[in-house]
Design a protein around this motif. Structure first.
Motif, PDB file in Angstrom:
ATOM      1  N   UNK A 108       0.523 -32.957 -21.479  1.00  0.00           N
ATOM      2  CA  UNK A 108       1.967 -32.671 -21.448  1.00  0.00           C
ATOM      3  C   UNK A 108       2.818 -33.935 -21.436  1.00  0.00           C
ATOM      4  N   UNK A 139      13.918 -10.024 -25.850  1.00  0.00           N
ATOM      5  CA  UNK A 139      12.674 -10.672 -26.258  1.00  0.00           C
ATOM      6  C   UNK A 139      11.598 -10.618 -25.170  1.00  0.00           C
ATOM      7  N   UNK A 140      12.011 -10.893 -23.930  1.00  0.00           N
ATOM      8  CA  UNK A 140      11.019 -11.061 -22.862  1.00  0.00           C
ATOM      9  C   UNK A 140      10.216  -9.772 -22.617  1.00  0.00           C
ATOM     10  N   UNK A 147      10.201 -14.552 -33.711  1.00  0.00           N
ATOM     11  CA  UNK A 147       9.580 -15.661 -32.984  1.00  0.00           C
ATOM     12  C   UNK A 147       8.225 -16.001 -33.592  1.00  0.00           C
ATOM     13  N   UNK A 188      11.278 -21.416 -24.174  1.00  0.00           N
ATOM     14  CA  UNK A 188      10.026 -21.079 -24.834  1.00  0.00           C
ATOM     15  C   UNK A 188      10.138 -21.261 -26.350  1.00  0.00           C
ATOM     16  N   UNK A 189      11.332 -21.043 -26.887  1.00  0.00           N
ATOM     17  CA  UNK A 189      11.494 -21.196 -28.330  1.00  0.00           C
ATOM     18  C   UNK A 189      11.709 -22.666 -28.700  1.00  0.00           C
ATOM     19  N   UNK A 203       8.341 -25.307 -26.624  1.00  0.00           N
ATOM     20  CA  UNK A 203       7.282 -24.395 -26.210  1.00  0.00           C
ATOM     21  C   UNK A 203       6.324 -24.980 -25.172  1.00  0.00           C
ATOM     22  N   UNK A 204       6.185 -26.293 -25.124  1.00  0.00           N
ATOM     23  CA  UNK A 204       5.241 -26.853 -24.150  1.00  0.00           C
ATOM     24  C   UNK A 204       5.931 -27.226 -22.837  1.00  0.00           C
ATOM     25  N   UNK A 205       7.204 -26.865 -22.702  1.00  0.00           N
ATOM     26  CA  UNK A 205       7.896 -27.145 -21.448  1.00  0.00           C
ATOM     27  C   UNK A 205       8.500 -28.536 -21.392  1.00  0.00           C
ATOM     28  N   UNK A 245      14.762 -18.520 -19.720  1.00  0.00           N
ATOM     29  CA  UNK A 245      13.378 -18.547 -20.172  1.00  0.00           C
ATOM     30  C   UNK A 245      13.257 -18.659 -21.689  1.00  0.00           C
ATOM     31  N   UNK A 261       8.636 -17.934 -36.673  1.00  0.00           N
ATOM     32  CA  UNK A 261       8.941 -19.318 -36.355  1.00  0.00           C
ATOM     33  C   UNK A 261       7.661 -20.103 -36.090  1.00  0.00           C
TER      34      UNK A 261
END
Lengths: 448, 290, 305
Positions: free
Chosen positions: A413, B222-223, B242, C243-244, C247-249, C239, B245
């Motif tokens: 990360x 979405x969630x 999504x 996430x979009x 995506x890896x935070x 959230x 994408x």
């Protein structure tokens, strides 16, 4: 008004009812039904669909298939387990075998195979071993994949550099030197637009660690061992490619257009090629360049090492139809026609090596030799990695052996902070090691 | 004389006001264009070639103009399926949910029954509970009931009504005098009849607006779909977008991704354009008085 | 006799009303029990276990250990801090919102078209606009860096790839997405202020800033309060955009939010028990912050009487 409301409710109720009906059962009556859940991209899913049809015809049954993309697979599967609603056949990685067996999800398949007279002799034995516990077999491999290295021949031609020798992978120093020759500004706008290589951290760092004799984890997979000198040296050499020698796109450049996309655009001389990538890379629409396979550079051990992967078919321990489910798993793993399709012998588009050893050594190589299967010339690179021969070695990623991969995600990360020079290797290791250890401890604790 | 001076000065003020108005308008217009600019860019990009998007020079005008991506998106079965699934959730939820919500709102507002305040407060409190708390148990509930291989996890909760709509409609009914109820009682009108022949028509406008907003909410959700729906053939539109994408970024097929996103925005935008007066009004009510 | 009879009659009527009243709220009540009350109890029990979705939940009771672990979990504190930092977007939206609403609170032809334009982001799908903004923030090809480069000749920041800029990016995005709501609410708040308040103050010689500070701002305080409460409750649950877009935070987990971490724990790493504990702590934080706001509102939220 009353009528309207009531009719509206009726409509809604009917729709809901219809949904349940459609969702619950799509199978025809009378025939036996076997369900399977797999992942794959569009192309793979199309192949699997054909294979399911062939199985249906051969066994007079209905295959109820569910497919999704790889990223969503585990989440969905866990949901099915929570719901006690597992399909008859599903994927299981080597990392999951012990858990799935302990929790009663995966069935021992040897007795059923014996009963049905299905032999596993022609499947690679060390891969089978990864689906066994105490000599009992719980899964059949869907594939044995290799993440080899590849080079763009057209770029080598343009620079007048001889192609890499698959029998003698470069040393790190040689590799750096070659890469530097490729790294340049080709259109004269003052910005570098061609690089020696592209490095996608989570997939292309292991090679440096292992080839330097280091590892992420101790042999029992309980301790994080990234603080050894060999590991640090491997990390330093890996980040130097970006930081010191600048032969890869920078972290920022990678953020705007990924290293994979840059390889497809012909901007990188070296990039990785998994066995599943071959069909795509051979497709001129995707990758309009000539290319071939080679080995990753070697560090102190002198052995070019990469990771291999496998995922297997498990049979649901509480399936209603052991025979049919096992047959399907076996069919998906070892059916010759299926193997021909997936390895591209019949289709000309290879997305995996044949599971059957005899086919890999025979038909498969013949098809490549006579040109009916477009494949890079240095095919043996894949097999050398897989079999660990001729100075090559292949391993499973260490997260394969741990209950979850959170500890390794932590490492990757923030790896870019080292790659962009804001954190030194020593500091990074010192910072990450305890965090990774904690996550690893938690992971082990969660299954004990 | 004095009169004339007055007119002159007010005329001057008027002119000054006008100039001020023009300045304000121009500033606001610049802001508004900036707000929608990313969306305009998205529309333009959906008509570009991949190479134009990935070229070093920024450009807004597609050259050449490619509209093939829209056909490509519309010909993908996942996309059409996503739209269909979303609508399959919308219709029962909105029809039944509007009924149950308005009935409950009527009851909370005009009927007297035991525990009314406690129940209402309980409902209100749920507006504060983050979805994260209930998502895991709901997920377990739906998986245990074997519902995650269809759309019921998205439909069922909505059928029982929506707390914020109940709350809004209840507020809306407070302006209706209680005499209506008493008059109806004297006429011997039953409670359900009272609801549908007197109060439902009274809250029709507010209810319609709320239903439109609910439609948009479900459309854009979405969630919940991503957690509760496990079978790909039941994915709703947002999940499909999504996935587009994730899938097509690998080949840098950004025009396709943009085209799919544009298409997914159209229904809510149209609804908004047609009903914006009501939507904005109801929003203002919940913000200022709620 | 007749009196008793009447009393009896009334109570039948009352009972009937009671019955119908309850019946009419039964559907939402059932929904409440099934999808709120039961899950909350379940989540609480789960938060006391080492449940991973596969094992038996009740066999793996660990008491308060998940909660204790949470308090020493650096990653949790980090994502909580990230989540709170994103809330800088709330005051940003308020300030911009009230300024723009003041501009719109004039009788200018065509202003409604502008109002619609400002509101479009609000009703747009979060997934679609997040996909779009990930592109807007792209380092080499994005809208922002293209403009920055064209204007100044310098290469703009690595918006989503840098620990600091990713937060700026998210705040910009969230402000953009929510600004329309703030404008509309402030506008209707402004329109409900009686004109004579201003006239009276003007006679006293007040102007401009003073008028805003002493009349406008206090009188739109209910809107500010509403935006604050909904902004905080929503802000703790961010959230989808993360996430979009990242995506890896984010590098070093710099973009991750509490719900992002929770989702990862629950559905990627199968630590459902731990995730439940985190969800509970989140709910408690939201409850406390909201409660503080409600208690504090008497001090600054004014109403027009």
């Amino acid at each position: 008004m009353k009528k309207k409301v009531i009719s509206a409710i009726l409509v809604a109720a009917m729709m809901t009812g219809c949904l349940t009906a459609c969702g619950a059962d799509g199978g025809a009556k009378g025939k036996q039904t076997v369900s399977i859940f797999v992942f794959g991209n569009d192309q793979e899913q199309a192949i699997y669909t054909d294979m399911f049809k062939a199985f249906e015809e051969a066994n007079n049954c209905t295959v109820e298939a569910q497919m999704c993309i790889k990223d969503d697979y585990n989440t969905t599967l866990t949901g099915m387990m929570t719901a006690k609603d597992l399909p008859d056949v599903f994927y299981m990685g080597p990392e999951a075998v012990s858990q799935y067996v302990a929790n009663g999800y995966a069935m021992e398949i040897t007795p059923v195979l014996d009963e049905l007279g299905l032999s596993t002799d022609d499947l690679p034995q060390d891969i089978l071993a990864s689906y066994s516990i105490d000599g009992k077999l719980y899964g059949l491999p869907h594939d044995a994949s290799v993440f080899a290295y590849a080079y763009n021949k057209d770029l080598f031609d343009a620079e007048g550099i001889p192609y890499p020798d698959p029998n003698k992978p470069y040393t790190y120093e040689e590799f750096v030197e070659i890469c530097q020759k490729f790294t340049k500004d080709t259109d004269g706008d003052g910005e570098i637009d061609q690089w020696g290589m592209g490095a996608a951290n989570p997939f292309m760092f292991y090679q440096y660690v292992w080839s330097n004799g280091a590892s992420f984890l101790s042999d029992d997979y309980k301790t994080v061992t990234i603080d050894t000198p060999e590991f640090k040296d491997a990390l330093q050499k890996y980040v130097d490619l970006t930081l010191k020698y600048g032969v890869t796109p920078t972290v920022e450049q990678d953020a705007s257009l990924g290293v994979y996309q840059r390889w497809l655009a012909g901007q990188e001389a070296f990039y990785a090629c998994g066995t599943w990538d071959v069909a795509a890379f051979m497709d001129k629409e995707v990758f309009p360049y000539e290319w071939d396979l080679c080995g990753y550079p070697t560090l102190s051990t002198g052995i070019s090492t990469t990771w291999c992967g496998t995922v297997g078919y498990a049979v649901n321990a509480s399936t209603k139809n052991k025979d049919l489910a096992t047959k399907l798993a076996y069919f998906m793993s070892a059916d010759p026609d299926g193997n021909r399709t997936l390895s591209g012998i019949t289709t000309g588009a290879s997305i995996q090596l044949p599971n059957l050893i005899s086919m890999a050594n025979g038909e498969f190589k013949d098809a490549i030799a006579d040109g009916s299967l477009p494949f890079p010339n240095n095919t043996e690179v894949f097999f050398n990695y897989l079999n660990g021969s001729d100075g090559y070695a292949g391993k499973f990623m260490e997260s394969t052996y741990t209950p979850n991969g959170e500890w390794i995600d932590i490492f990757f990360n923030s790896l870019d902070t080292v790659k962009n020079g804001s954190v030194t290797v020593d500091d990074y290791i010192a910072q990450m090691q305890p965090q990774m250890q904690e996550a690893l401890d938690n992971a082990w604790e969660s299954v004990q | 004389m004095a009169n004339k001076k007055d007119i002159q000065s007010s005329g001057g003020r008027y002119k000054k006001e006008r100039r001020m108005d023009a300045v304000v308008f121009v500033l606001l217009a610049i802001g508004a264009v900036a707000m929608v600019f990313p969306l305009i860019y998205m529309i333009c990009a959906s008509f570009m070639t991949r190479n134009q998007i990935l070229s070093a020079d920024f450009s807004l005008i597609p050259n050449p103009v490619k509209h093939g991506k829209y056909l490509e998106v519309l010909s993908k079965p996942e996309f059409i399926r996503g739209v269909r699934n979303t609508l399959l959730v919308e219709v029962p939820v909105l029809v039944v949910g509007a009924f149950t919500s308005s009935l409950a709102a009527f009851s909370f507002s005009k009927l007297r029954f035991k525990g009314k305040d406690a129940i209402f407060l309980g409902f209100l409190a749920t507006m504060m509970i983050p979805f994260a708390v209930v998502m895991i148990p709901q997920y377990v509930l739906f998986t245990r009931l074997g519902l995650t291989n269809n759309l019921l996890p998205l439909i069922l909760p909505g059928l029982f009504g929506n707390v914020s709509i109940i709350f809004f409609l209840r507020q809306n009914l407070t302006s209706v005098p209680y005499e209506f109820v008493e008059a109806a009682k004297i006429d011997g009108c039953g409670y359900f009849k009272m609801y549908y022949s007197i109060f439902l028509p009274l809250m029709k406008g507010a209810l319609m607006t709320q239903v439109i907003l609910w439609f948009m909410g479900i459309w854009n959700d979405y969630l919940a779909p991503t957690i509760f729906v496990s079978k790909d053939k039941w994915y709703t539109l947002q999940v499909v977008i999504r996935q587009f994408n994730a899938t097509y970024a690998v080949n840098s097929d950004y025009p396709l991704i943009m085209a799919a996103s544009v298409l997914s925005l159209i229904p809510t935008l149209l609804l908004f354009f047609f009903f914006q007066r009501y939507i904005i009004e109801s929003l203002a009510i919940s913000g200022v008085k709620g | 006799m007749s009196k008793r009879n009447e009393k009896y009659k009334m109570s039948t009527a009352a009972r009937k009303e009671n019955r119908y009243g309850l019946a009419f709220v039964t559907p939402p009540f059932i929904g409440f029990c099934l999808f709120m009350a039961f899950p909350i109890v379940f989540a609480f029990i789960a938060s006391l276990t080492k449940w991973n979705g596969m094992n038996n939940m009740l066999d793996n009771f660990v008491g308060l250990r998940n909660y204790i672990k949470l308090f020493t979990d650096e990653k949790f504190w980090k994502v909580l801090l990230n989540t709170i930092i994103y809330m800088i977007g709330i005051p940003c939206g308020m300030i911009l919102g009230v300024v723009i609403a003041l501009g719109m609170n004039r009788k200018i032809r065509g202003i409604k078209v502008l109002r619609t334009m400002y509101y479009i982001p609000v009703i747009s799908s979060l997934v679609a606009v997040s996909i779009l903004w990930a592109w807007v923030f792209n380092y080499d090809y994005g809208l922002f860096n293209s403009i920055i480069k064209a204007v100044s000749g310098v290469h703009g920041p690595n918006w989503l790839g840098d620990e600091f800029w990713v937060k700026v990016s998210m705040i910009i995005f969230m402000t953009w997405k929510g600004l329309g709501t703030a404008i509309i609410l402030y506008l209707s708040g402004l329109q409900s202020i009686p004109r004579d308040y201003y006239e009276a103050a003007k006679i006293d010689g007040a102007s401009g800033w003073t008028l805003f500070k002493h009349i406008t701002w206090p009188l739109v305080s209910p809107v500010t309060f509403y935006l604050l409460i909904t902004g905080i409750i929503g802000g703790f649950q961010v959230f989808v955009e993360i996430v979009v877009m990242v995506p890896n935070g984010g590098l070093n987990y710099s973009a991750a939010t509490v719900v992002f971490y929770l989702y990862e724990k629950a559905f990627t790493n199968n630590q459902m028990g731990y995730a439940s504990a985190m969800a509970f702590v989140l709910a408690i934080i939201i409850f406390i912050v909201t409660a503080i706001n409600f208690v504090g509102q008497n001090k600054w939220v004014k109403t027009i009487d």
